[in-house]
Design an enzyme around this catalytic site. Structure first.
Site, PDB file in Angstrom:
ATOM      1  N   HIS A 125       0.815  -1.218   0.000  1.00 31.24           N
ATOM      2  CA  HIS A 125       0.000   0.000   0.000  1.00 31.24           C
ATOM      3  C   HIS A 125       0.841   1.257   0.000  1.00 31.24           C
ATOM      4  O   HIS A 125       2.037   1.233   0.269  1.00 31.24           O
ATOM      5  CB  HIS A 125      -0.976   0.004   1.184  1.00 31.24           C
ATOM      6  CG  HIS A 125      -0.351  -0.040   2.535  1.00 31.24           C
ATOM      7  ND1 HIS A 125       0.390   1.000   3.065  1.00 31.24           N
ATOM      8  CD2 HIS A 125      -0.367  -1.005   3.485  1.00 31.24           C
ATOM      9  CE1 HIS A 125       0.788   0.691   4.279  1.00 31.24           C
ATOM     10  NE2 HIS A 125       0.354  -0.535   4.561  1.00 31.24           N
ATOM     11  N   CYS A 144       2.609  -4.926   6.729  1.00 36.20           N
ATOM     12  CA  CYS A 144       2.404  -4.704   5.297  1.00 36.20           C
ATOM     13  C   CYS A 144       3.685  -4.207   4.637  1.00 36.20           C
ATOM     14  O   CYS A 144       4.708  -4.017   5.283  1.00 36.20           O
ATOM     15  CB  CYS A 144       1.290  -3.681   5.082  1.00 36.20           C
ATOM     16  SG  CYS A 144      -0.338  -4.267   5.588  1.00 36.20           S
TER      17      CYS A 144
END
Length: 169
Positions: A125, A144
Protein backbone atom coordinates in the site's frame (compact mmCIF):
# COMPACT_ATOMS: atom_id res chain seq x y z
CA UNK A 1 -4.84 50.86 -4.49
CA UNK A 2 -6.06 48.58 -7.24
CA UNK A 3 -7.29 45.27 -5.76
CA UNK A 4 -8.50 43.76 -9.02
CA UNK A 5 -6.99 40.40 -9.90
CA UNK A 6 -5.58 40.28 -13.42
CA UNK A 7 -7.66 38.24 -15.83
CA UNK A 8 -4.73 35.96 -16.71
CA UNK A 9 -4.27 34.99 -13.03
CA UNK A 10 -7.97 34.12 -12.76
CA UNK A 11 -7.86 32.02 -15.93
CA UNK A 12 -4.71 30.15 -14.87
CA UNK A 13 -6.10 29.58 -11.39
CA UNK A 14 -9.36 28.26 -12.80
CA UNK A 15 -7.50 25.96 -15.18
CA UNK A 16 -5.35 24.60 -12.34
CA UNK A 17 -8.43 23.95 -10.21
CA UNK A 18 -10.15 22.18 -13.10
CA UNK A 19 -7.14 19.97 -13.83
CA UNK A 20 -6.61 19.07 -10.18
CA UNK A 21 -10.23 17.99 -9.97
CA UNK A 22 -9.64 15.66 -12.92
CA UNK A 23 -6.55 14.07 -11.39
CA UNK A 24 -7.07 10.45 -10.44
CA UNK A 25 -5.22 7.88 -8.41
CA UNK A 26 -6.27 5.28 -10.99
CA UNK A 27 -3.79 4.94 -13.82
CA UNK A 28 -3.85 2.83 -16.93
CA UNK A 29 -1.07 0.50 -18.00
CA UNK A 30 -0.64 -0.98 -21.47
CA UNK A 31 2.86 -2.44 -21.14
CA UNK A 32 4.09 -6.01 -20.77
CA UNK A 33 2.27 -8.25 -18.31
CA UNK A 34 3.67 -8.48 -14.79
CA UNK A 35 4.25 -12.22 -14.36
CA UNK A 36 5.69 -12.26 -10.83
CA UNK A 37 6.58 -9.99 -7.94
CA UNK A 38 9.74 -10.58 -5.91
CA UNK A 39 10.26 -8.84 -2.61
CA UNK A 40 13.59 -8.75 -0.80
CA UNK A 41 13.07 -7.72 2.81
CA UNK A 42 16.74 -7.20 3.74
CA UNK A 43 17.30 -4.98 0.68
CA UNK A 44 13.90 -3.25 1.11
CA UNK A 45 13.19 -3.86 -2.59
CA UNK A 46 10.11 -4.87 -4.59
CA UNK A 47 10.72 -6.18 -8.13
CA UNK A 48 8.01 -6.50 -10.80
CA UNK A 49 9.02 -9.10 -13.38
CA UNK A 50 7.75 -9.48 -16.91
CA UNK A 51 8.13 -12.56 -19.09
CA UNK A 52 11.55 -11.47 -20.36
CA UNK A 53 13.01 -9.03 -17.85
CA UNK A 54 12.50 -6.76 -14.85
CA UNK A 55 9.79 -4.17 -15.53
CA UNK A 56 10.12 -1.99 -12.39
CA UNK A 57 11.79 -1.90 -8.98
CA UNK A 58 10.63 0.03 -5.93
CA UNK A 59 12.14 0.77 -2.53
CA UNK A 60 9.82 -0.40 0.27
CA UNK A 61 9.09 -0.11 3.97
CA UNK A 62 8.04 -3.08 6.09
CA UNK A 63 6.42 -3.94 9.39
CA UNK A 64 7.79 -2.43 12.59
CA UNK A 65 9.56 -5.76 13.33
CA UNK A 66 11.04 -6.43 9.89
CA UNK A 67 13.19 -9.49 10.61
CA UNK A 68 11.70 -12.96 10.48
CA UNK A 69 8.57 -14.49 9.02
CA UNK A 70 5.18 -13.28 10.21
CA UNK A 71 3.77 -15.88 12.59
CA UNK A 72 1.10 -14.24 14.70
CA UNK A 73 -1.37 -11.41 14.61
CA UNK A 74 0.21 -8.24 15.97
CA UNK A 75 3.84 -9.36 15.69
CA UNK A 76 4.66 -6.50 13.28
CA UNK A 77 6.42 -8.83 10.86
CA UNK A 78 6.04 -9.11 7.10
CA UNK A 79 5.46 -12.66 5.79
CA UNK A 80 8.11 -14.63 3.91
CA UNK A 81 7.31 -17.28 1.32
CA UNK A 82 5.20 -17.74 -1.79
CA UNK A 83 1.80 -16.08 -2.01
CA UNK A 84 -0.40 -14.45 -4.67
CA UNK A 85 -1.97 -11.04 -5.12
CA UNK A 86 -5.56 -11.86 -4.22
CA UNK A 87 -7.50 -8.60 -3.93
CA UNK A 88 -7.39 -4.86 -4.34
CA UNK A 89 -8.80 -2.06 -2.26
CA UNK A 90 -9.50 1.20 -4.10
CA UNK A 91 -10.88 2.76 -0.88
CA UNK A 92 -7.93 1.84 1.33
CA UNK A 93 -6.96 4.04 4.26
CA UNK A 94 -3.50 3.89 2.66
CA UNK A 95 -4.25 5.60 -0.69
CA UNK A 96 -4.55 2.34 -2.70
CA UNK A 97 -3.66 -1.22 -1.76
CA UNK A 98 -3.34 -4.71 -3.20
CA UNK A 99 -3.72 -7.76 -0.98
CA UNK A 100 -1.34 -10.66 -0.44
CA UNK A 101 -2.83 -14.11 0.22
CA UNK A 102 -1.31 -14.41 3.71
CA UNK A 103 -2.02 -16.55 5.68
CA UNK A 104 -1.64 -19.76 3.70
CA UNK A 105 -2.47 -23.21 5.08
CA UNK A 106 0.98 -23.66 6.67
CA UNK A 107 0.78 -20.22 8.34
CA UNK A 108 -2.65 -21.05 9.77
CA UNK A 109 -1.57 -24.50 11.00
CA UNK A 110 1.53 -23.13 12.74
CA UNK A 111 -0.35 -20.35 14.52
CA UNK A 112 -3.22 -22.63 15.55
CA UNK A 113 -0.73 -25.18 16.97
CA UNK A 114 0.51 -22.35 19.20
CA UNK A 115 -3.04 -21.38 20.16
CA UNK A 116 -2.73 -18.06 18.34
CA UNK A 117 -4.10 -16.26 15.31
CA UNK A 118 -1.81 -15.91 12.28
CA UNK A 119 -3.16 -12.46 11.48
CA UNK A 120 -4.47 -11.34 8.11
CA UNK A 121 -4.87 -8.35 5.80
CA UNK A 122 -1.31 -8.04 4.52
CA UNK A 123 -1.17 -5.49 1.70
CA UNK A 124 1.19 -3.56 -0.52
CA UNK A 125 0.00 0.00 0.00
CA UNK A 126 0.80 3.67 -0.26
CA UNK A 127 1.12 6.09 2.59
CA UNK A 128 -1.60 6.83 5.08
CA UNK A 129 -3.86 9.80 4.51
CA UNK A 130 -1.84 11.83 7.03
CA UNK A 131 1.13 11.61 9.31
CA UNK A 132 3.76 9.29 7.83
CA UNK A 133 5.97 9.70 4.78
CA UNK A 134 6.60 6.07 3.70
CA UNK A 135 9.78 7.07 1.85
CA UNK A 136 11.54 8.68 4.80
CA UNK A 137 10.11 6.59 7.64
CA UNK A 138 10.86 2.90 7.23
CA UNK A 139 9.27 -0.09 8.86
CA UNK A 140 6.20 1.63 10.27
CA UNK A 141 3.45 -0.75 9.15
CA UNK A 142 1.90 -3.60 11.15
CA UNK A 143 3.34 -6.14 8.67
CA UNK A 144 2.40 -4.70 5.30
CA UNK A 145 4.69 -3.44 2.54
CA UNK A 146 4.66 0.32 2.01
CA UNK A 147 5.58 2.39 -1.04
CA UNK A 148 4.83 5.98 -1.98
CA UNK A 149 1.38 6.94 -3.23
CA UNK A 150 2.69 7.49 -6.75
CA UNK A 151 4.36 4.06 -6.71
CA UNK A 152 1.23 2.23 -5.51
CA UNK A 153 -0.70 3.90 -8.31
CA UNK A 154 1.71 2.32 -10.82
CA UNK A 155 1.72 -1.05 -9.05
CA UNK A 156 -2.08 -1.06 -8.76
CA UNK A 157 -2.38 -0.48 -12.52
CA UNK A 158 0.30 -3.00 -13.51
CA UNK A 159 -0.35 -6.00 -11.24
CA UNK A 160 -3.38 -8.25 -11.68
CA UNK A 161 -5.08 -10.43 -9.09
CA UNK A 162 -3.59 -13.94 -9.21
CA UNK A 163 -0.03 -12.72 -9.83
CA UNK A 164 2.45 -14.70 -7.71
CA UNK A 165 4.62 -12.90 -5.16
CA UNK A 166 7.71 -14.43 -3.55
CA UNK A 167 8.86 -12.73 -0.36
CA UNK A 168 12.47 -13.39 0.65
CA UNK A 169 14.21 -12.66 3.94
Amino acid sequence: MNTRIPRRVLLLGGLAALLSGCASKFRSYNGPEVTRLRMYKAQRLLVLDGADDVLRTYPIGLGFAPEGHKQFEGDGRTPEGSYVIDRRNPDSLFHLSIGISYPNEADIAFAEAQGRSPGKDIFIHGGPRRGIDPVNVRDWTAGCISVTDRQIEEIYAMVRDGTPIDIYA
